[in-house]
Design a protein around this motif. Structure first.
Motif, mmCIF file in Angstrom:
data_model
loop_
_atom_site.group_PDB
_atom_site.id
_atom_site.type_symbol
_atom_site.label_atom_id
_atom_site.label_comp_id
_atom_site.label_asym_id
_atom_site.label_seq_id
_atom_site.Cartn_x
_atom_site.Cartn_y
_atom_site.Cartn_z
ATOM 1 N N ASP A 14 -6.846 1.885 -0.420
ATOM 2 C CA ASP A 14 -5.976 2.679 0.447
ATOM 3 C C ASP A 14 -6.041 4.139 -0.008
ATOM 4 O O ASP A 14 -5.976 4.407 -1.210
ATOM 5 C CB ASP A 14 -4.524 2.187 0.347
ATOM 6 N N GLY A 98 -2.388 -1.122 12.467
ATOM 7 C CA GLY A 98 -3.101 -0.425 11.388
ATOM 8 C C GLY A 98 -3.636 -1.460 10.417
ATOM 9 O O GLY A 98 -3.393 -1.388 9.213
ATOM 10 N N GLY A 100 -6.440 -2.010 9.155
ATOM 11 C CA GLY A 100 -7.432 -1.642 8.139
ATOM 12 C C GLY A 100 -8.508 -2.706 8.074
ATOM 13 O O GLY A 100 -9.021 -3.175 9.097
ATOM 14 N N ASP A 121 -6.381 -0.681 15.215
ATOM 15 C CA ASP A 121 -6.631 0.361 14.206
ATOM 16 C C ASP A 121 -7.541 1.429 14.791
ATOM 17 O O ASP A 121 -8.243 1.187 15.774
ATOM 18 C CB ASP A 121 -7.281 -0.238 12.949
ATOM 19 N N TRP A 123 -9.503 2.977 12.409
ATOM 20 C CA TRP A 123 -10.538 2.903 11.374
ATOM 21 C C TRP A 123 -10.732 4.254 10.678
ATOM 22 O O TRP A 123 -11.867 4.732 10.555
ATOM 23 C CB TRP A 123 -11.871 2.393 11.961
ATOM 24 N N SER A 124 -9.649 4.864 10.228
ATOM 25 C CA SER A 124 -9.743 6.132 9.494
ATOM 26 C C SER A 124 -10.225 5.880 8.068
ATOM 27 O O SER A 124 -9.669 5.043 7.350
ATOM 28 C CB SER A 124 -8.355 6.799 9.454
ATOM 29 N N ASP A 127 -7.640 7.118 5.287
ATOM 30 C CA ASP A 127 -6.515 6.224 4.981
ATOM 31 C C ASP A 127 -6.960 4.934 4.288
ATOM 32 O O ASP A 127 -6.158 4.265 3.645
ATOM 33 C CB ASP A 127 -5.767 5.837 6.275
ATOM 34 N N ASN A 131 -13.584 1.987 5.863
ATOM 35 C CA ASN A 131 -12.890 1.414 7.021
ATOM 36 C C ASN A 131 -13.799 1.420 8.248
ATOM 37 O O ASN A 131 -14.362 2.453 8.601
ATOM 38 C CB ASN A 131 -11.665 2.293 7.318
ATOM 39 N N GLY A 155 -5.146 3.717 18.964
ATOM 40 C CA GLY A 155 -4.004 4.205 18.192
ATOM 41 C C GLY A 155 -2.746 3.391 18.479
ATOM 42 O O GLY A 155 -2.534 2.936 19.608
ATOM 43 N N ALA A 156 -1.915 3.253 17.459
ATOM 44 C CA ALA A 156 -0.681 2.465 17.591
ATOM 45 C C ALA A 156 0.309 3.098 18.560
ATOM 46 O O ALA A 156 1.223 2.434 19.047
ATOM 47 C CB ALA A 156 -0.025 2.329 16.217
ATOM 48 N N GLN A 157 0.125 4.402 18.845
ATOM 49 C CA GLN A 157 1.066 5.105 19.719
ATOM 50 C C GLN A 157 0.823 4.819 21.198
ATOM 51 O O GLN A 157 1.623 5.227 22.038
ATOM 52 C CB GLN A 157 1.024 6.622 19.443
ATOM 53 N N ASN A 172 1.404 -2.555 7.427
ATOM 54 C CA ASN A 172 1.550 -2.109 6.044
ATOM 55 C C ASN A 172 0.861 -0.764 5.865
ATOM 56 O O ASN A 172 -0.334 -0.630 6.149
ATOM 57 C CB ASN A 172 0.922 -3.143 5.089
ATOM 58 N N LEU A 173 1.638 0.222 5.423
ATOM 59 C CA LEU A 173 1.112 1.545 5.047
ATOM 60 C C LEU A 173 0.356 2.246 6.161
ATOM 61 O O LEU A 173 -0.600 2.979 5.904
ATOM 62 C CB LEU A 173 0.202 1.399 3.808
ATOM 63 N N LEU A 178 0.758 8.622 10.921
ATOM 64 C CA LEU A 178 0.986 9.328 12.187
ATOM 65 C C LEU A 178 1.883 10.501 11.807
ATOM 66 O O LEU A 178 3.084 10.336 11.583
ATOM 67 C CB LEU A 178 1.662 8.407 13.207
HETATM 68 C C1 LIG Z 1 -3.594 2.593 4.064
HETATM 69 S S1 LIG Z 1 -4.429 1.774 5.350
HETATM 70 C C2 LIG Z 1 -3.625 0.183 5.318
HETATM 71 C C3 LIG Z 1 -4.451 -0.900 5.948
HETATM 72 C C4 LIG Z 1 -3.854 -2.291 5.916
HETATM 73 N N1 LIG Z 1 -2.628 -2.345 6.669
HETATM 74 C C5 LIG Z 1 -3.633 -2.758 4.514
HETATM 75 O O1 LIG Z 1 -2.471 -2.875 4.078
HETATM 76 O O2 LIG Z 1 -4.623 -3.019 3.813
HETATM 77 C C6 LIG Z 1 -3.730 2.506 6.812
HETATM 78 C C7 LIG Z 1 -4.436 2.098 8.084
HETATM 79 O O3 LIG Z 1 -3.754 2.677 9.206
HETATM 80 C C8 LIG Z 1 -4.741 3.058 10.148
HETATM 81 N N2 LIG Z 1 -4.189 4.057 11.068
HETATM 82 C C9 LIG Z 1 -3.914 5.354 10.822
HETATM 83 N N3 LIG Z 1 -3.426 5.942 11.916
HETATM 84 C C10 LIG Z 1 -3.384 4.992 12.889
HETATM 85 C C11 LIG Z 1 -2.990 4.980 14.264
HETATM 86 N N4 LIG Z 1 -2.540 6.077 14.862
HETATM 87 N N5 LIG Z 1 -3.073 3.814 14.941
HETATM 88 C C12 LIG Z 1 -3.546 2.693 14.338
HETATM 89 N N6 LIG Z 1 -3.950 2.656 13.062
HETATM 90 C C13 LIG Z 1 -3.873 3.789 12.342
HETATM 91 C C14 LIG Z 1 -5.892 3.579 9.302
HETATM 92 O O4 LIG Z 1 -7.102 3.639 10.013
HETATM 93 C C15 LIG Z 1 -5.889 2.551 8.178
HETATM 94 O O5 LIG Z 1 -6.707 1.458 8.476
#
Ligand SMILES: C[S@@+](CC[C@H](N)C(=O)[O-])C[C@H]1O[C@@H](n2cnc3c(N)ncnc32)[C@H](O)[C@@H]1O
Length: 246
Positions: A14, A98, A100, A121, A123-124, A127, A131, A155-157, A172-173, A178
């Motif tokens: 992460d 998200g 990941g 996701d 796939w940033s 983050d 990914n 995007g989650a939004q 998670n995380l 955002l």
């Molecule tokens: C720190 S990683 C955590 C991944 C996973 N949840 C875990 O616990 O292993 C955060 C994830 O949120 C995703 N993310 C960031 N902005 C997002 C968005 N606007 N919509 C969906 N996913 C997003 C990133 O691409 C990344 O995969």
């Protein structure tokens, strides 16, 4: 080496630059503590270099090791803690926001018999190290849950799901990534929208959880909060549990 070719699931690091910075700044401060004269005279200020840089080095390196402990060990216990917020029947529709590289998604899919798990996701790589949709799919294959999972690149939004589609939403995380409040609010309201009446959302993060709880409560959900293990989650993670009334 490409993570996609690995034979054991790899749930990645992460925010890899954060981990790198703990060790880079910690090592730099340690070197300065060792090589600089004991006192540096900066104009009128006399800086005691050993305790100053020693403390900075200690804090950065300890935080780096705690973070590494979460990434390599603690996240699996935290996944189980989040998934433990729901009594599983096996027929649930689950959404991981998200997702990941699929940590919670694969964990949830293993609890399903006839249900289905969807991960959304963008796939940033800032983050989450390495990914990509392909890396996540590979992990799902290695976990033998690919037939019970769908990945959605969005995007989650702005989720492409119908209202009241999911019994369980986990995350998670993700949501702190955002960065502006209106976008986060959209994502929180999307979670409320796609949750079925009687469904539960368990949203874990290290900050902004008060904001999540407030948005869910305003939307009419019943909200509680639970801390993850303070020994193995770093930074400490709080889970907002929001239940949508029937
Ligand atoms: C720190 S990683 C955590 C991944 C996973 N949840 C875990 O616990 O292993 C955060 C994830 O949120 C995703 N993310 C960031 N902005 C997002 C968005 N606007 N919509 C969906 N996913 C997003 C990133 O691409 C990344 O995969």
């Amino acid at each position: 080496m490409s993570t996609v070719s690995m034979t054991k699931p790899d749930y990645g690091i992460d925010a890899p630059k954060v981990l790198r910075n703990f060790f880079v700044f910690g090592t730099l401060a340690l070197v300065l503590a060792l090589v600089l004269p004991k006192t540096l005279h900066l104009g009128p200020v006399a800086l005691k270099t050993h305790p100053t840089f020693g403390w900075i080095a200690g804090c950065c390196l300890v935080e780096g090791f705690l973070y590494l402990l979460y990434v390599k060990v603690g996240k699996f216990g935290h996944r189980d803690f989040i998934l433990g917020m729901h009594r599983w029947r096996g027929d649930e529709q689950v959404l991981d926001v998200g997702c990941g590289r699929g940590l919670l998604l694969a964990g949830a899919a293993k609890k399903l018999a006839t249900g289905h798990a969807t991960g959304i996701d963008i796939w940033s790589n800032e983050d989450m190290g390495g990914n990509s949709e392909a890396a996540t799919l590979h992990n799902l294959e290695l976990e033998d849950v690919v037939s019970r999972c769908t990945l959605v690149s969005q995007g989650a939004q702005a989720m492409p799901f119908a209202d009241a589609s999911f019994d369980v939403v986990v995350s998670n995380l993700c949501l702190h990534n955002l960065y502006d409040r209106p976008t986060r609010k959209k994502a929180l309201l999307e979670i409320v929208r796609v949750l079925k009446p009687g469904g539960v959302a368990a949203i874990s993060d290290y900050k902004l959880t008060g904001e999540y709880a407030e948005a869910f409560a305003k939307a009419g959900l019943n909200v509680e909060r639970k801390w993850g293990s303070i020994l193995t989650t770093f930074p400490p993670l709080l889970v907002v549990i929001a239940r949508k009334p029937e």
